[in-house]
Enzyme design. Structure first.
Site, short mmCIF file in Angstrom:
data_model
loop_
_atom_site.label_atom_id
_atom_site.label_comp_id
_atom_site.label_asym_id
_atom_site.label_seq_id
_atom_site.Cartn_x
_atom_site.Cartn_y
_atom_site.Cartn_z
N TRP A 1 3.31 1.74 -6.44
CA TRP A 1 2.45 0.63 -6.90
C TRP A 1 2.31 -0.34 -5.74
O TRP A 1 3.29 -0.93 -5.30
CB TRP A 1 3.04 -0.08 -8.12
CG TRP A 1 2.06 -1.07 -8.70
CD1 TRP A 1 1.61 -2.23 -8.11
CD2 TRP A 1 1.39 -0.99 -9.95
NE1 TRP A 1 0.71 -2.87 -8.92
CE2 TRP A 1 0.55 -2.13 -10.06
CE3 TRP A 1 1.40 -0.07 -11.00
CZ2 TRP A 1 -0.25 -2.39 -11.17
CZ3 TRP A 1 0.60 -0.33 -12.11
CH2 TRP A 1 -0.20 -1.46 -12.19
N GLU B 1 7.36 1.64 -0.90
CA GLU B 1 8.36 0.71 -1.45
C GLU B 1 9.74 1.30 -1.17
O GLU B 1 9.92 2.52 -1.31
CB GLU B 1 8.24 0.63 -2.98
CG GLU B 1 6.93 0.14 -3.52
CD GLU B 1 6.76 0.59 -4.99
OE1 GLU B 1 7.32 -0.05 -5.88
OE2 GLU B 1 6.05 1.59 -5.23
N ASP C 1 6.62 -2.08 1.63
CA ASP C 1 6.17 -2.96 0.56
C ASP C 1 7.41 -3.48 -0.16
O ASP C 1 8.00 -2.78 -0.99
CB ASP C 1 5.26 -2.18 -0.39
CG ASP C 1 4.79 -3.02 -1.57
OD1 ASP C 1 5.39 -4.10 -1.81
OD2 ASP C 1 3.85 -2.60 -2.26
N GLN D 1 8.68 -6.45 -4.47
CA GLN D 1 9.70 -6.59 -5.53
C GLN D 1 11.11 -6.66 -4.95
O GLN D 1 11.98 -7.29 -5.53
CB GLN D 1 9.64 -5.37 -6.46
CG GLN D 1 8.42 -5.34 -7.34
CD GLN D 1 8.63 -4.49 -8.59
OE1 GLN D 1 9.73 -4.14 -8.96
NE2 GLN D 1 7.53 -4.18 -9.25
N LYS E 1 5.45 -11.49 -4.90
CA LYS E 1 6.28 -11.70 -6.09
C LYS E 1 7.52 -12.57 -5.88
O LYS E 1 7.54 -13.74 -6.24
CB LYS E 1 6.73 -10.32 -6.60
CG LYS E 1 5.61 -9.50 -7.19
CD LYS E 1 6.16 -8.23 -7.74
CE LYS E 1 5.12 -7.40 -8.46
NZ LYS E 1 4.69 -7.94 -9.73
N ARG F 1 12.77 -0.42 -17.44
CA ARG F 1 13.10 -1.06 -16.16
C ARG F 1 13.72 -2.44 -16.38
O ARG F 1 13.23 -3.20 -17.23
CB ARG F 1 11.83 -1.20 -15.31
CG ARG F 1 12.08 -1.90 -14.00
CD ARG F 1 10.83 -2.00 -13.16
NE ARG F 1 9.81 -2.84 -13.79
CZ ARG F 1 8.60 -3.05 -13.29
NH1 ARG F 1 8.24 -2.45 -12.17
NH2 ARG F 1 7.73 -3.83 -13.91
#
Ligand SMILES: Cc1ncc(COP(=O)(O)O)c(C=O)c1O
Length: 431
Positions: A130, A201, A234, A237, A263, A399
């Site tokens: 994502w 990620e 990335d 998060q 984020k 999650r």
């Protein structure tokens, strides 16, 4: 998921929660009906230091008195201070930063800079990834793909290291990186000879909390270097402590060419950052790099982000995430011994997931059960996400990503709610 009072809104993702939130503080949300909810999603994984942290609200308040927004060519002290503070958290040669608004936008900037500086255009990402749903959403392979026409030419998918459902059917339970070698073989055959970048990620979060094995990213970097592709990490998060280290790239002992944050950086305020080397920045500048947006280098989000970084460093939140993550993991491993529906427990630090299956032999995703479980948790006061990781053998993963400031008592409470919610599911789903 009724979304009381939401009939004048565009529905952008399934549905809305029933209750309105009237206040948020730390790890807790207060609802308009008078109830409280423990927030195991840290908002949209942004409330790293807890909701409405006093240092963040004070920084925003100062901006309200001083300056909120400027034209894109004007700088302010919060932006310069943020650049200093942020670059102080990363090693050389990551020495230049740019501040934008969202994660998707920041990924696009990194990819545009990678294209401009390499003079090539092909970009690879992992299945189940994502990276946002903006124009370059070609790189997000876990959602939002069908029905919108062509994505960007030059986008390539590499199979994710998802050992529980190995995409190349090579391993079971422990990824041996066959997927990575096979992915690059496919890439080489399909490439028109213009490899520019790979975006990944450190832990594939929306894809089902998939943790690559040790050595995976070192090999990935090698394969990229052989092709002169730049590597974009990335860390929207995972940046600023969630995995138990300041950044995911440290945990995997590699150094990307671009680090992208969003984020977790803003503490709830929209801000994204792209960090790269002075050499790449200089090449892009010489080649006429332009990426002006309405809120690039805005002072107010920069002031909030600066406060977040200070809190993360002063309170030692990466180490706190490692300790709290161990505590949470202990609870989840124990739950897995008693609830057959838990197929696998995964995660790093305070980013954890429970993959839910109909039974452990077939490993069929327990989709209806996942939805029922999140609803049951919500009824019992725990807000938690179900992530599916895309079409085709999709994961069905509960999650967990609470604020890094969450207390041990609140972790224990979440585990109790999870346990009682699992127990409330039909008896056939329990050992
Ligand atoms: C890893 C990752 N990258 C990028 C994005 C995109 O961020 P935004 O939604 O702010 O565009 C997200 C959002 O969920 C994300 O999880």
């Amino acid at each position: 998921m009724g979304g009381r009072g939401s009939d004048r809104l565009i529905r952008y993702g399934g549905g809305f929660a029933d209750d309105l939130v009237v206040r948020a503080s730390g790890s807790w949300l207060e609802l308009d009906g008078g109830g409280r909810m423990l927030d195991f999603t840290a908002g949209q994984i942004c409330a790293t230091v807890g909701h409405n942290h006093p240092r963040v609200t004070a920084a925003i308040q100062r901006s309200l008195d001083e300056v909120i927004h400027l034209n894109s060519w004007m700088l302010s002290q919060p932006v310069l201070d943020l650049a200093d503070a942020l670059l102080g958290t990363v090693p050389a040669p990551l020495e230049r930063a740019m501040f934008l608004s969202t994660g998707g936008e920041s990924i696009e900037v990194a990819v545009r800079m990678a294209k401009l500086s390499t003079g090539r255009f092909e970009v690879a990402s992992l299945t189940r990834s994502w990276h946002g749903l903006t124009g370059g959403a070609a790189l997000t392979l876990s959602a939002g793909r069908r029905g919108y026409g062509p994505t960007l030419p030059g986008s390539f998918a590499l199979p994710a290291p998802y050992a529980y459902r190995c995409p190349v059917r090579a391993c079971n339970g422990q990824c041996d990186c066959t997927c990575l070698e096979a992915g690059f073989e496919l890439f080489d055959q399909a490439s028109v000879g213009s490899p520019a970048a790979l975006v990944a990620e450190p832990v594939l979060s929306a894809g089902g909390v998939i943790v690559p094995p040790p050595g995976y990213f070192a090999r990935l970097l090698e394969l990229c270097r052989e092709r002169e592709m730049l590597v974009v990490f990335d860390e929207c998060q995972t940046g600023l402590g969630r995995l138990g280290t300041m950044y995911g790239f440290e945990a995997f002992d590699v150094l990307p060419d671009f680090l992208v944050l969003s984020k977790t950086l803003g503490g709830g305020v929209p801000i994204g950052a792209v960090i790269t080397s002075a050499a790449i920045e200089a090449t892009c500048h010489e080649r006429g790099f332009v990426h002006v947006t309405s809120h690039v280098s805005d002072p107010m989000p920069a002031a909030a982000a600066l406060a977040v970084i200070e809190v993360v460093r002063e309170d030692g939140l990466p180490a706190r995430a490692a300790r709290a993550g161990e505590r949470l993991r202990g609870h989840l491993d124990e739950l897995a011994t008693r609830h057959e529906v838990v197929g696998e427990v995964r995660g790093m630090g305070l980013l954890c997931g429970l993959e839910l299956v109909e039974d452990r032999d077939s490993r069929r995703p327990a989709e209806a059960m996942g939805v029922a479980l999140t609803e049951e948790c919500e009824r019992r006061g725990l807000s938690i996400n179900l992530v599916r990781g895309g079409t085709g053998g999709a994961a069905n993963c509960l999650r967990m990503a609470p604020p890094l400031t969450i207390s041990d008592d609140d972790i224990d409470l979440a585990a109790e709610i999870l346990d009682s919610s699992l127990a409330a599911l039909p008896a056939t789903t329990r050992v």
